[in-house]
Design a protein around this motif. Structure first.
Motif, PDB file in Angstrom:
ATOM      1  N   ASP A 174     -13.203 -10.622 -19.541  1.00 15.19           N
ATOM      2  CA  ASP A 174     -12.671 -11.565 -18.703  1.00 15.19           C
ATOM      3  C   ASP A 174     -13.724 -12.099 -17.475  1.00 15.19           C
ATOM      4  O   ASP A 174     -14.093 -13.292 -17.190  1.00 15.19           O
ATOM      5  CB  ASP A 174     -11.519 -11.215 -17.800  1.00 15.19           C
ATOM      6  CG  ASP A 174     -10.266 -11.197 -18.609  1.00 15.19           C
ATOM      7  OD1 ASP A 174     -10.037 -11.719 -19.804  1.00 15.19           O
ATOM      8  OD2 ASP A 174      -9.390 -10.654 -18.361  1.00 15.19           O
ATOM      9  N   LEU A 177     -16.333 -14.328 -19.273  1.00 13.90           N
ATOM     10  CA  LEU A 177     -15.798 -15.583 -19.397  1.00 13.90           C
ATOM     11  C   LEU A 177     -15.748 -16.253 -18.007  1.00 13.90           C
ATOM     12  O   LEU A 177     -16.108 -17.647 -18.112  1.00 13.90           O
ATOM     13  CB  LEU A 177     -14.569 -15.567 -20.117  1.00 13.90           C
ATOM     14  CG  LEU A 177     -14.227 -15.144 -21.517  1.00 13.90           C
ATOM     15  CD1 LEU A 177     -12.774 -15.269 -22.063  1.00 13.90           C
ATOM     16  CD2 LEU A 177     -14.921 -16.423 -22.363  1.00 13.90           C
ATOM     17  N   ASP A 178     -15.591 -15.653 -17.120  1.00  9.79           N
ATOM     18  CA  ASP A 178     -15.461 -16.373 -15.701  1.00  9.79           C
ATOM     19  C   ASP A 178     -16.772 -16.687 -15.230  1.00  9.79           C
ATOM     20  O   ASP A 178     -17.099 -17.768 -14.670  1.00  9.79           O
ATOM     21  CB  ASP A 178     -14.762 -15.431 -14.751  1.00  9.79           C
ATOM     22  CG  ASP A 178     -14.399 -16.097 -13.405  1.00  9.79           C
ATOM     23  OD1 ASP A 178     -13.607 -16.975 -13.565  1.00  9.79           O
ATOM     24  OD2 ASP A 178     -15.101 -15.793 -12.379  1.00  9.79           O
ATOM     25  N   VAL A 180     -19.308 -17.371 -17.300  1.00  6.20           N
ATOM     26  CA  VAL A 180     -19.795 -18.519 -18.217  1.00  6.20           C
ATOM     27  C   VAL A 180     -19.256 -19.998 -17.638  1.00  6.20           C
ATOM     28  O   VAL A 180     -19.668 -21.046 -17.564  1.00  6.20           O
ATOM     29  CB  VAL A 180     -19.335 -18.487 -19.640  1.00  6.20           C
ATOM     30  CG1 VAL A 180     -19.649 -19.648 -20.431  1.00  6.20           C
ATOM     31  CG2 VAL A 180     -20.226 -17.525 -20.310  1.00  6.20           C
ATOM     32  N   ARG A 181     -17.946 -19.761 -17.270  1.00  5.96           N
ATOM     33  CA  ARG A 181     -17.085 -20.942 -16.620  1.00  5.96           C
ATOM     34  C   ARG A 181     -17.753 -21.311 -15.307  1.00  5.96           C
ATOM     35  O   ARG A 181     -17.923 -22.659 -15.045  1.00  5.96           O
ATOM     36  CB  ARG A 181     -15.716 -20.441 -16.413  1.00  5.96           C
ATOM     37  CG  ARG A 181     -14.854 -21.768 -15.717  1.00  5.96           C
ATOM     38  CD  ARG A 181     -13.415 -21.361 -15.322  1.00  5.96           C
ATOM     39  NE  ARG A 181     -12.633 -22.210 -14.961  1.00  5.96           N
ATOM     40  CZ  ARG A 181     -12.549 -22.729 -13.767  1.00  5.96           C
ATOM     41  NH1 ARG A 181     -13.190 -22.110 -12.666  1.00  5.96           N
ATOM     42  NH2 ARG A 181     -11.851 -23.766 -13.276  1.00  5.96           N
ATOM     43  N   THR A 182     -18.157 -20.541 -14.641  1.00  2.14           N
ATOM     44  CA  THR A 182     -19.119 -20.786 -13.295  1.00  2.14           C
ATOM     45  C   THR A 182     -20.269 -21.343 -13.532  1.00  2.14           C
ATOM     46  O   THR A 182     -20.633 -22.453 -12.994  1.00  2.14           O
ATOM     47  CB  THR A 182     -19.354 -19.660 -12.368  1.00  2.14           C
ATOM     48  OG1 THR A 182     -18.220 -18.913 -12.071  1.00  2.14           O
ATOM     49  CG2 THR A 182     -20.181 -19.805 -11.103  1.00  2.14           C
ATOM     50  N   LEU A 184     -20.835 -23.259 -16.144  1.00  2.00           N
ATOM     51  CA  LEU A 184     -20.516 -24.645 -16.445  1.00  2.00           C
ATOM     52  C   LEU A 184     -20.143 -25.699 -15.746  1.00  2.00           C
ATOM     53  O   LEU A 184     -19.602 -26.776 -15.813  1.00  2.00           O
ATOM     54  CB  LEU A 184     -19.508 -24.922 -17.762  1.00  2.00           C
ATOM     55  CG  LEU A 184     -20.262 -23.869 -19.000  1.00  2.00           C
ATOM     56  CD1 LEU A 184     -19.005 -23.908 -20.003  1.00  2.00           C
ATOM     57  CD2 LEU A 184     -21.186 -24.590 -19.914  1.00  2.00           C
ATOM     58  N   SER A 185     -19.620 -25.240 -14.327  1.00  2.00           N
ATOM     59  CA  SER A 185     -19.010 -26.050 -13.499  1.00  2.00           C
ATOM     60  C   SER A 185     -19.994 -26.728 -12.684  1.00  2.00           C
ATOM     61  O   SER A 185     -21.238 -26.896 -12.953  1.00  2.00           O
ATOM     62  CB  SER A 185     -18.376 -24.978 -12.332  1.00  2.00           C
ATOM     63  OG  SER A 185     -17.161 -24.115 -12.909  1.00  2.00           O
ATOM     64  N   ASP A 189     -17.745 -28.337  -7.437  1.00  2.00           N
ATOM     65  CA  ASP A 189     -16.783 -27.327  -7.852  1.00  2.00           C
ATOM     66  C   ASP A 189     -16.756 -25.998  -7.090  1.00  2.00           C
ATOM     67  O   ASP A 189     -15.666 -25.628  -6.476  1.00  2.00           O
ATOM     68  CB  ASP A 189     -16.822 -27.045  -9.157  1.00  2.00           C
ATOM     69  CG  ASP A 189     -16.535 -28.015 -10.122  1.00  2.00           C
ATOM     70  OD1 ASP A 189     -15.818 -29.021  -9.819  1.00  2.00           O
ATOM     71  OD2 ASP A 189     -16.937 -28.408 -11.339  1.00  2.00           O
ATOM     72  N   GLU A 193     -14.380 -24.550  -4.371  1.00  2.00           N
ATOM     73  CA  GLU A 193     -13.733 -23.275  -4.554  1.00  2.00           C
ATOM     74  C   GLU A 193     -13.702 -22.545  -3.368  1.00  2.00           C
ATOM     75  O   GLU A 193     -12.632 -21.768  -2.888  1.00  2.00           O
ATOM     76  CB  GLU A 193     -14.126 -22.685  -5.680  1.00  2.00           C
ATOM     77  CG  GLU A 193     -13.320 -21.641  -5.986  1.00  2.00           C
ATOM     78  CD  GLU A 193     -14.085 -20.801  -7.247  1.00  2.00           C
ATOM     79  OE1 GLU A 193     -13.809 -19.611  -7.467  1.00  2.00           O
ATOM     80  OE2 GLU A 193     -14.894 -21.448  -8.167  1.00  2.00           O
ATOM     81  N   LYS A 218     -21.600 -31.426 -13.782  1.00  2.00           N
ATOM     82  CA  LYS A 218     -21.054 -30.372 -14.684  1.00  2.00           C
ATOM     83  C   LYS A 218     -22.622 -29.609 -15.205  1.00  2.00           C
ATOM     84  O   LYS A 218     -23.405 -30.222 -15.610  1.00  2.00           O
ATOM     85  CB  LYS A 218     -20.269 -30.707 -15.656  1.00  2.00           C
ATOM     86  CG  LYS A 218     -18.844 -31.119 -14.980  1.00  2.00           C
ATOM     87  CD  LYS A 218     -18.111 -30.240 -14.260  1.00  2.00           C
ATOM     88  CE  LYS A 218     -16.681 -30.815 -14.025  1.00  2.00           C
ATOM     89  NZ  LYS A 218     -15.772 -29.955 -13.155  1.00  2.00           N
ATOM     90  N   SER A 221     -23.796 -25.629 -11.577  1.00  2.00           N
ATOM     91  CA  SER A 221     -23.386 -24.909 -10.466  1.00  2.00           C
ATOM     92  C   SER A 221     -24.502 -23.944  -9.974  1.00  2.00           C
ATOM     93  O   SER A 221     -24.702 -23.732  -8.858  1.00  2.00           O
ATOM     94  CB  SER A 221     -22.209 -23.946 -10.866  1.00  2.00           C
ATOM     95  OG  SER A 221     -22.479 -23.076 -11.758  1.00  2.00           O
TER      96      SER A 221
END
Length: 565
Positions: A174, A177-178, A180-182, A184-185, A189, A193, A218, A221
């Protein structure tokens, strides 16, 4: 005809760094520079000798952060050759229209204390935010200091603390994944946040946009790391200006027997039977290289202008089209304004203290304000109705750069290289004219005077450089001082293209370095150092591999030993 082991095209700071490492390895090296002075974007010059004698201006780069993430200064012993870094503290001042201001110190705790005057929550979150991005920095810095495809080099750069930071960011599925999401932001963003107030979000957005992208981009970040770096490793400037770094490198190169020839613009890279064997400069003189040619200029000019098309096509029939169409520039460049001042700007409505101006001053009224300043450029529009600015008064930290009691002003304004609807007119067909650039400069001064009203009457003389003028002086492609955009799709092993991302090219003996190669633009010396490693590996691959593997094992062992002691 003169012959050397290596010829380097361009004596910018990365070319000089690369030369120094090759010279240390026993190679004979010649650097060819098209300008009358070496340094590229890293120069300090008396550019107003008649109107303002004795005033020294940094004509491009000014604040040094990335170079402190690598070993270049120590390994090349640049302090012995005249380099003296002065660290900034405070590091950032941002006045805003409502009377509030952001004041960033090198100390995270002191910065949190400043933020707490407006928001206790943002003050707490700021400390957490910086801690997060400094762990990211520690985790990825080893990748900066190695060729992007060299697993041995990258592994050897990790000590136990960096491994811990990497694991703390990843860890469970998890968390991976978080993370990687960061990545890609967008910077916007991230700021939305973490924070509530524009007094924090505005200046952080402006620093993130130093990557030459809007805060809403995008996949970028990581731009949020720019403020974290001002806390650690810190922001510094060479005493005497950015050009003092160049001079130290020149001193180091010449001490090792290297040669630097200025006023030598290269018009052709000479290729014989698929191998780069030298260069021809303007005027026809040729210089030969026994082992290779290294370009410190961007890949587009190398493969579209400097190498005969037939030589490129015979090495890779797809390369010219990919270089031409696949490498991306978003039309964002810089209008540069330098002023000689009779006194420093005074921000009287913002509790003015001279020390506030030690670091950089940003005019960033909100995230939206910064967004307009960058998105307009991509549309070919000049965002000067309400300009966002990056401002430095270098003489507050280093009075030696102006006559006693006087000051210099450094202003960076992001502007389009090509003005929409003005194609084929003005300077180099971009639409820029002397009248237009001075009109824009007037607007920048108007904006700055909203915060420091004394600025207009303090200007002794000024120099305005439009994007196409800056491009011509630096030799940067379409005004891009990073050579190509610093977006995720053009970083690490994608920079500038996957097939030429490891400093080597399909033409035997032709290598790339500089801002258009990994890890990118800024004052770091990393592309030069990494390129030198790849070049030397090509000459002695087996011995270099064994040496690198041995050093990697030693580094890991030392780090584990130090942890257990």
């Amino acid at each position: 005809m003169s012959q050397y082991d290596v010829i380097i095209i361009g004596a910018g700071h990365n070319g000089l760094v690369c030369a120094a490492y090759l010279l240390k390895a026993g190679k004979s090296v010649l650097l060819l520079e098209k300008r009358s002075v070496p340094g590229g974007a890293a120069t300090t010059e008396e550019s107003l000798p008649e109107e303002a004698p004795g005033f020294k201006f940094n004509l491009c780069a000014i604040d040094h952060e990335f170079i402190h993430l690598g070993p270049v200064v120590e390994e090349l012993e640049l302090k012995k050759y005249g380099l003296d870094y002065l660290y900034c503290d405070p590091v950032l001042f941002c006045p805003q229209p409502d009377g509030k201001y952001f004041l960033g110190h090198k100390s995270v705790d002191k910065t949190c204390g400043e933020i707490a005057r407006y928001s206790e929550r943002d003050a707490q979150k700021y400390g957490e935010f910086v801690h997060y991005w400094q762990r990211v920095l520690n985790a990825i810095a080893p990748i900066f200091n190695a060729p992007p495809k060299s697993i041995i080099d990258i592994t050897g750069n990790y000590n136990f603390d960096k491994i811990k930071d990497l694991l703390s960011l990843l860890g469970t599925p998890d968390k991976i994944l978080d993370f990687v999401r960061t990545m890609l932001s967008s910077p916007q963003d991230m700021l939305e946040e973490w924070f509530d107030t524009e007094v924090v979000k505005g200046p952080l957005a402006r620093l993130a946009a130093e990557m030459s992208i809007p805060p809403s981009q995008k996949g970028m970040s990581v731009g949020a790391i720019m403020m974290a770096m001002r806390h650690n490793p810190g922001m510094a400037r060479p005493r005497g200006g950015t050009g003092a770094l160049t001079q130290a490198l020149v001193n180091r190169v010449t001490s090792l027997g290297g040669e630097i020839l200025c006023d030598r613009g290269v018009e052709r890279i000479l290729v014989d039977n698929g191998r780069a064997v030298g260069v021809r400069v303007d005027g026809g003189q040729e210089y030969r290289a026994k082992e290779g040619v290294i370009s410190n200029i961007d890949a587009k000019r190398v493969f579209l202008d400097l190498v005969n098309p037939g030589d490129v096509d015979s090495s890779d029939p797809n390369l010219r089209e990919r270089v031409d169409r696949r490498i991306v520039n978003n039309n964002e460049s810089i209008l540069k304004l330098d002023c000689a001042l009779s006194e420093m700007p005074r921000f009287e409505a913002y509790n003015h203290q001279d020390e506030y101006l030690i670091g950089s001053v940003v005019i960033a009224d909100s995230v939206h304000h910064v967004e307009e300043g960058h998105s307009f450029c991509q549309l070919g529009k000049i965002p000067d109705e309400n300009p966002s600015l990056y401002v430095v008064v270098p003489t507050v930290l280093d009075p030696s750069m102006a006559p006693e009691g006087k000051h210099t002003l450094w202003v960076e304004f992001f502007a389009p290289y090509q003005i929409h609807g003005a194609e084929g007119t003005g300077q180099n067909g971009t639409g820029w004219t002397d009248e237009l650039k001075n009109k824009v400069a007037d607007r920048l001064i108007d904006k700055l005077s909203d915060y420091a009203p004394n600025i207009k009457n303090s200007i002794i003389a000024r120099r305005v450089e439009s994007p196409p003028e800056l491009s011509a002086r630096l030799g940067s492609y379409k005004g891009n001082h990073y050579h190509i955009d610093m977006t995720l799709d053009q970083m690490i092993f994608f920079r500038p293209l996957p097939e030429i991302a490891n400093y080597k090219t399909p033409i035997d003996g032709l290598f790339l370095t500089g801002a258009g190669t990994h890890p990118g633009g800024s004052i770091s010396g990393m592309p030069g150092r990494n390129c030198a490693r790849v070049f030397l590996f090509q000459q002695q691959p087996m011995s270099q591999t064994l040496k690198d593997a041995t050093n990697s094992v030693k580094s890991m062992a030392n780090s584990v030993f130090n942890l257990s002691s």
